[in-house]
Write an enzyme that holds these catalytic residues in place. Structure first.
Site, PDB file in Angstrom:
ATOM      1  CB  SER A 175      19.379  82.250  83.164  1.00  0.00           C
ATOM      2  OG  SER A 175      20.050  81.025  82.974  1.00  0.00           O
ATOM      3  CG  HIS A 202      18.660  79.786  86.086  1.00  0.00           C
ATOM      4  ND1 HIS A 202      18.049  79.748  84.861  1.00  0.00           N
ATOM      5  CD2 HIS A 202      17.656  79.785  86.995  1.00  0.00           C
ATOM      6  CE1 HIS A 202      16.731  79.714  85.015  1.00  0.00           C
ATOM      7  NE2 HIS A 202      16.475  79.738  86.312  1.00  0.00           N
ATOM      8  CG  ASP A 299      12.785  79.728  85.737  1.00  0.00           C
ATOM      9  OD1 ASP A 299      11.630  79.526  86.137  1.00  0.00           O
ATOM     10  OD2 ASP A 299      13.777  79.737  86.489  1.00  0.00           O
TER      11      ASP A 299
END
Length: 358
Positions: A175, A202, A299
């Protein structure tokens, strides 16, 4: 054994205030941003300038935690100066604040690939509304929140290399700060692994196509955005599209297919690392392995549990090299990792462990 380390790698002043350098060609913008940041107790603007050259001169003599960098500058552009800024002050986070670097743009992805920590759209000099100040503070605070919060790092998962299955699929999740980390990771890949590589970064959907092109310049492997129903082949990097998680299904003749899932995860991530890891565990069992790079949140942790439970293994980026040690720190906090490494060292480790050599 449990070791306590900070959750992030940022360096603040002793009082916890984020020392900020503003680099923008507009005196109005510099003044407005300075007022916004100085009104918040967590930030202090210690210098302002209108050129990259002057910013580099300042950084050569002063410690800074955050640089707010415009793209359009007189002389050297912000993008051209970004690598030099990071070399001059390696522990400094750089956030691009520009009206010409919106999310999904070529310039935005290039900035992230060069090492920027975040991209923020700058309103015109006469259109700073009431919503902009709190939004700016909230966005920048994400890069530093939790810097002093300790996280318990458990001992790594004790799986002996000789007991591990030979690697059949590698999944990578990332991310915030991930594009720069991915460049370092793929630079450390000296030879093909002989397995498909799945990647969830992401990013908004509008980023995905150009991101895949940028990633293709970072590695000798072919890189493509994953498509519904395609069969995985070795030594290809499959990028999750921005509007779906990358899942897998094992079908006839033992072939593994891509299944795109448009549903956000319970945490709101789309694409999500958790669904990708979970489906890898189902499709490949002990022959699956995951890599978790820099990023906010958790995540990848739930999916990593599935991979480890199936007999596979997880490598997480170490804290000093992470822009945000949220996702990899969560892996470490649960002891799901078999190693904590900086990105350039990860692929060599994966190659050796994946062939049962450690």
């Amino acid at each position: 054994m449990t070791v306590h380390v900070p959750i992030m790698a940022s360096s603040r002043s002793e009082d916890g205030v984020v020392r900020t350098l503003i680099v923008d060609d507009s005196v109005v913008v510099r003044t407005v941003i300075e007022r916004i940041l100085n009104a918040d107790p967590g930030f202090s603007v210690i210098h302002k300038t209108n050129s990259a050259e002057q910013a580099l001169g300042y950084l050569s003599e002063h410690a800074v935690d955050l640089v707010l960098l415009d793209i359009e500058l007189p002389g050297q552009s912000g993008l051209m100066a970004l690598p030099a800024i990071l070399r001059a002050s390696p522990r400094t986070k750089v956030a691009i604040l520009s009206g010409n670097c919106e999310e999904g743009s070529v310039a935005a992805v290039e900035a992230l690939a060069l090492g920027a920590s975040d991209i923020l759209a700058k309103p015109g000099s006469g259109s700073f509304g009431e919503q902009f100040p709190p939004a700016l503070i909230e966005r920048l605070s994400r890069l530093f929140n939790g810097a002093a919060t300790p996280i318990a790092v458990r001992s790594s998962v004790p799986i002996a290399p000789e007991q591990a299955a030979e690697l059949a699929c590698l999944g990578i999740g990332a991310s915030t700060g991930g594009i720069h980390a991915l460049g370092r990771l793929f630079a450390g890949l000296s030879a093909p692994l002989g397995v498909p590589i799945l990647l969830t970064q992401h990013l908004p959907a509008s980023f995905t196509s150009y991101f895949a092109q940028q990633l293709g310049r970072m590695t000798f492997l072919p890189v493509k955005v994953a498509e519904q129903g395609e069969i995985l082949v070795p030594d290809t990097v499959y990028v999750a599209p921005g509007d779906a998680s990358l899942r897998l299904r094992r079908g006839l003749h033992d072939r593994v297919f891509v299944m795109l899932d448009p549903q956000p995860t319970s945490a709101g991530n789309l694409p999500g690392v958790d669904p990708m890891f979970a489906s890898m565990a189902q499709a490949y069992g002990a022959a699956a392995a995951g890599v978790v790079l820099t990023g906010m949140g958790r995540d990848g942790t739930a999916g990593a549990r599935d991979i480890v439970a199936a007999g596979g293994w997880i490598v997480a980026q170490d804290q000093p090299s992470s822009v945000v040690w949220g996702m990899p720190g969560s892996i470490a906090g649960e002891g799901l990792h078999c190693a904590l490494l900086e990105p350039h060292a990860i692929m060599d480790f994966v190659a050796r462990r994946g062939k049962n050599r450690n």
